[in-house]
Enzyme design. Sequence first.
Site, mmCIF file in Angstrom:
data_model
loop_
_atom_site.group_PDB
_atom_site.id
_atom_site.type_symbol
_atom_site.label_atom_id
_atom_site.label_comp_id
_atom_site.label_asym_id
_atom_site.label_seq_id
_atom_site.Cartn_x
_atom_site.Cartn_y
_atom_site.Cartn_z
ATOM 1 C CG ASP A 53 42.336 28.361 35.668
ATOM 2 O OD1 ASP A 53 42.716 29.682 35.799
ATOM 3 O OD2 ASP A 53 43.048 27.565 36.311
ATOM 4 C CE1 TYR B 193 42.003 45.578 44.802
ATOM 5 C CE2 TYR B 193 42.970 47.805 44.741
ATOM 6 C CZ TYR B 193 41.805 46.845 44.657
ATOM 7 O OH TYR B 193 40.571 47.402 44.713
ATOM 8 C CE LYS C 238 40.813 46.213 41.324
ATOM 9 N NZ LYS C 238 39.756 45.473 40.494
ATOM 10 C CB THR D 105 31.049 41.323 47.191
ATOM 11 O OG1 THR D 105 32.273 41.686 48.021
ATOM 12 C CG2 THR D 105 31.084 41.970 45.987
#
Length: 289
Positions: free
Chosen positions: A70, A165, A169, A202
């Site tokens: 984890d 997000y 990035k 994916t």
Amino acid sequence: MTAQAPVAIVTGASRGAGRGIAIALGSHGCTVYVTGRSEKAGDHALPGTIYATAEAITRAGGKGIAVRCDHADDTQVQALFDQVLAEQGRIDILVNNAAAVYDELSMPGNFWEKPLKLADMIDVGLRSSYVASWMAAPAMVKQNSGLIVMTSASGAAHYSMGPAYGAHKAGVDKLAFDMAVDFRNAEANVSAISIWMGALATDRLLAMIEADPEKYGYLRNQIETPEYTGHVIWALYNDPALAERSGQTLIGAELGREYGITDEGGRQPPSYRDTHKVVPHQHYPLIIR
């Protein structure tokens, strides 16, 4: 390069980008440590486990080793690196791909109208990339070789699914730049690079396209296989001019074109430069210590 098979760690590799990258590195003969939390079917809504990825790596020609980890827990991460160094004595490639990605990320609404848990992406994504790199760096500096890769995307430079997000990035792009400065300062032959992956085929993205083809259908002509970035990373690792690229954020599709790497069916994935009209930010060379 050594006579020993290169040793790679790919974080967050139960499924998606991490799984594809790990299998691709395995196809080039690497020993690949696969990390993630999914150990059995049902541990996650999407299919995939660390053991299934490790088996696929071995079938591809490498040696896959699954380690349940984890990446929100620094103690577990330290145990991972202790295990790799005890078993292999070195770390050649680290791919920082672990991230906390939730379905709500792509749902309509402003950031305050979505669950606060989306902030987890800054912890298991940005912070976890820093932690894993911090733990890999001493071994790489000591052996005077190594490559640290951040998996990123164009959302670093334009709005995409909200600030959590985007911060992840943009943050990993800057991590690569600043880490490269420190490796050069230490006169170590270690490189840090961030790669903008394209839209990946994916299970998650394919499900999104299927659920809302009007919104996401255009991606069918742009998607890359998850393995594509792994082949690009392998080419980078073997590039004699790798050190000259250290600190840069590079578009995976453009690297693939440069190295002559094609995707399934011999197709060349498009670059964000063409599809989105965006390129990575260029950082200033000023250094303040």
